[in-house]
Design an enzyme around this catalytic site. Sequence first.
Site, PDB file in Angstrom:
ATOM      1  N   PRO A   2      -8.638  54.650  28.472  1.00  0.00           N
ATOM      2  CA  PRO A   2      -9.859  54.353  27.562  1.00  0.00           C
ATOM      3  C   PRO A   2      -8.924  54.049  26.207  1.00  0.00           C
ATOM      4  O   PRO A   2      -8.353  55.079  25.869  1.00  0.00           O
ATOM      5  CB  PRO A   2     -10.776  55.423  28.696  1.00  0.00           C
ATOM      6  CG  PRO A   2     -10.114  55.610  29.525  1.00  0.00           C
ATOM      7  CD  PRO A   2      -9.026  55.454  29.279  1.00  0.00           C
ATOM      8  N   GLU A   3      -9.843  53.405  25.583  1.00  0.00           N
ATOM      9  CA  GLU A   3      -9.053  53.662  24.065  1.00  0.00           C
ATOM     10  C   GLU A   3     -10.896  54.321  23.592  1.00  0.00           C
ATOM     11  O   GLU A   3     -12.197  54.627  24.499  1.00  0.00           O
ATOM     12  CB  GLU A   3      -9.768  52.222  23.475  1.00  0.00           C
ATOM     13  CG  GLU A   3      -8.272  51.413  24.418  1.00  0.00           C
ATOM     14  CD  GLU A   3      -7.637  50.200  23.764  1.00  0.00           C
ATOM     15  OE1 GLU A   3      -8.310  49.466  22.631  1.00  0.00           O
ATOM     16  OE2 GLU A   3      -7.189  49.746  24.528  1.00  0.00           O
ATOM     17  N   LYS A  53      -8.841  59.647  21.132  1.00  0.00           N
ATOM     18  CA  LYS A  53      -8.498  59.893  22.972  1.00  0.00           C
ATOM     19  C   LYS A  53      -8.181  60.874  23.423  1.00  0.00           C
ATOM     20  O   LYS A  53      -8.327  61.483  24.625  1.00  0.00           O
ATOM     21  CB  LYS A  53      -7.315  58.937  23.093  1.00  0.00           C
ATOM     22  CG  LYS A  53      -7.676  57.700  23.364  1.00  0.00           C
ATOM     23  CD  LYS A  53      -6.209  56.901  23.497  1.00  0.00           C
ATOM     24  CE  LYS A  53      -6.162  55.170  22.721  1.00  0.00           C
ATOM     25  NZ  LYS A  53      -4.326  54.512  23.054  1.00  0.00           N
ATOM     26  N   ARG A 125      -1.738  65.936  14.166  1.00  0.00           N
ATOM     27  CA  ARG A 125      -1.090  64.401  13.505  1.00  0.00           C
ATOM     28  C   ARG A 125      -1.844  63.329  14.091  1.00  0.00           C
ATOM     29  O   ARG A 125      -1.404  62.220  13.416  1.00  0.00           O
ATOM     30  CB  ARG A 125       0.270  64.091  15.696  1.00  0.00           C
ATOM     31  CG  ARG A 125       1.131  63.858  15.580  1.00  0.00           C
ATOM     32  CD  ARG A 125       2.213  63.497  16.661  1.00  0.00           C
ATOM     33  NE  ARG A 125       1.082  63.681  17.679  1.00  0.00           N
ATOM     34  CZ  ARG A 125       1.494  64.197  18.864  1.00  0.00           C
ATOM     35  NH1 ARG A 125       1.729  65.869  18.774  1.00  0.00           N
ATOM     36  NH2 ARG A 125       0.690  63.992  20.359  1.00  0.00           N
ATOM     37  N   ARG A 253       3.658  46.804  25.604  1.00  0.00           N
ATOM     38  CA  ARG A 253       2.033  46.542  25.409  1.00  0.00           C
ATOM     39  C   ARG A 253       1.712  44.304  25.844  1.00  0.00           C
ATOM     40  O   ARG A 253       1.953  43.971  24.718  1.00  0.00           O
ATOM     41  CB  ARG A 253       1.381  47.037  25.252  1.00  0.00           C
ATOM     42  CG  ARG A 253       1.382  48.828  25.003  1.00  0.00           C
ATOM     43  CD  ARG A 253       1.210  49.879  25.925  1.00  0.00           C
ATOM     44  NE  ARG A 253       0.081  49.292  26.641  1.00  0.00           N
ATOM     45  CZ  ARG A 253      -0.992  50.733  26.500  1.00  0.00           C
ATOM     46  NH1 ARG A 253      -1.021  51.165  24.745  1.00  0.00           N
ATOM     47  NH2 ARG A 253      -1.858  49.980  26.057  1.00  0.00           N
TER      48      ARG A 253
END
EC number: 3.2.2.-
Length: 263
Positions: A2-3, A53, A125, A253
């Site tokens: 999921p984004e 995420k 990060r 991807r």
Amino acid sequence: MPEGPEIRRAADNLEAAIKGKPLTDVWFAFPQLKSYQSQLIGQHVTHVETRGKALLTHFSNGLTLYSHNQLYGVWRVVDTGEEPQTTRVLRVKLQTADKTILLYSASDIEMLTPEQLTTHPFLQRVGPDVLDPNLTPEVVKERLLSPRFRNRQFAGLLLDQAFLAGLGNYLRVEILWQVGLTGNHKAKDLSAAQLDALAHALLDIPRLSYATRGQVDENKHHGALFRFKVFHRDGEPCERCGSIIEKTTLSSRPFYWCPGCQH
């Protein structure tokens, strides 16, 4: 995976179920979290925050549950007392009088103090979240042109959570189609107009997906504005120029693009 829009919608669902309600039962699968169970009973969830995420569940006693679903984790909302039929492994249960939220299959789960929240490696990060309403196209443009990112190809940059948190593959594909660019460009090579268009699209498309209930497994959202223009549409004509959409691989991807109007 999921984004950002899907993670934020999951957070909305969790908040709607239990926010502000006293916790009547708390259970954690991992031994290192067991000591927090009794500390949280009687407390309540104040809000659920997303950082890309990752999901941060904030409690009224100052603690925060950090969870990253990675590929397999999933949250469920159920009526209290209901036990869903599933083969997934339960990791977290937060129960109130009427609703219970359950986290299955995730392995990246920690309890953080306010101090730890500011030093957590993943949270340190990640870049600004694309769904943060305070993030502006001007700030995005500054990041695009910063020494750290200006020489990176968009194919990889738009998947890097350190650049902007919450982006992922379907958003990468749709954003680059929107601005008519392929993934091999770098910010340093764009014109002012292209930079401006990209900075806006990097925010507009994720926010549109979130606002119109963007589900990655639905091609079109009934009554909504967001739909995939190129993602999973290889072999179909591009709605902008009529050329046939192609599929390739970029940064390991799947990548969908229109050779007619993306250059």
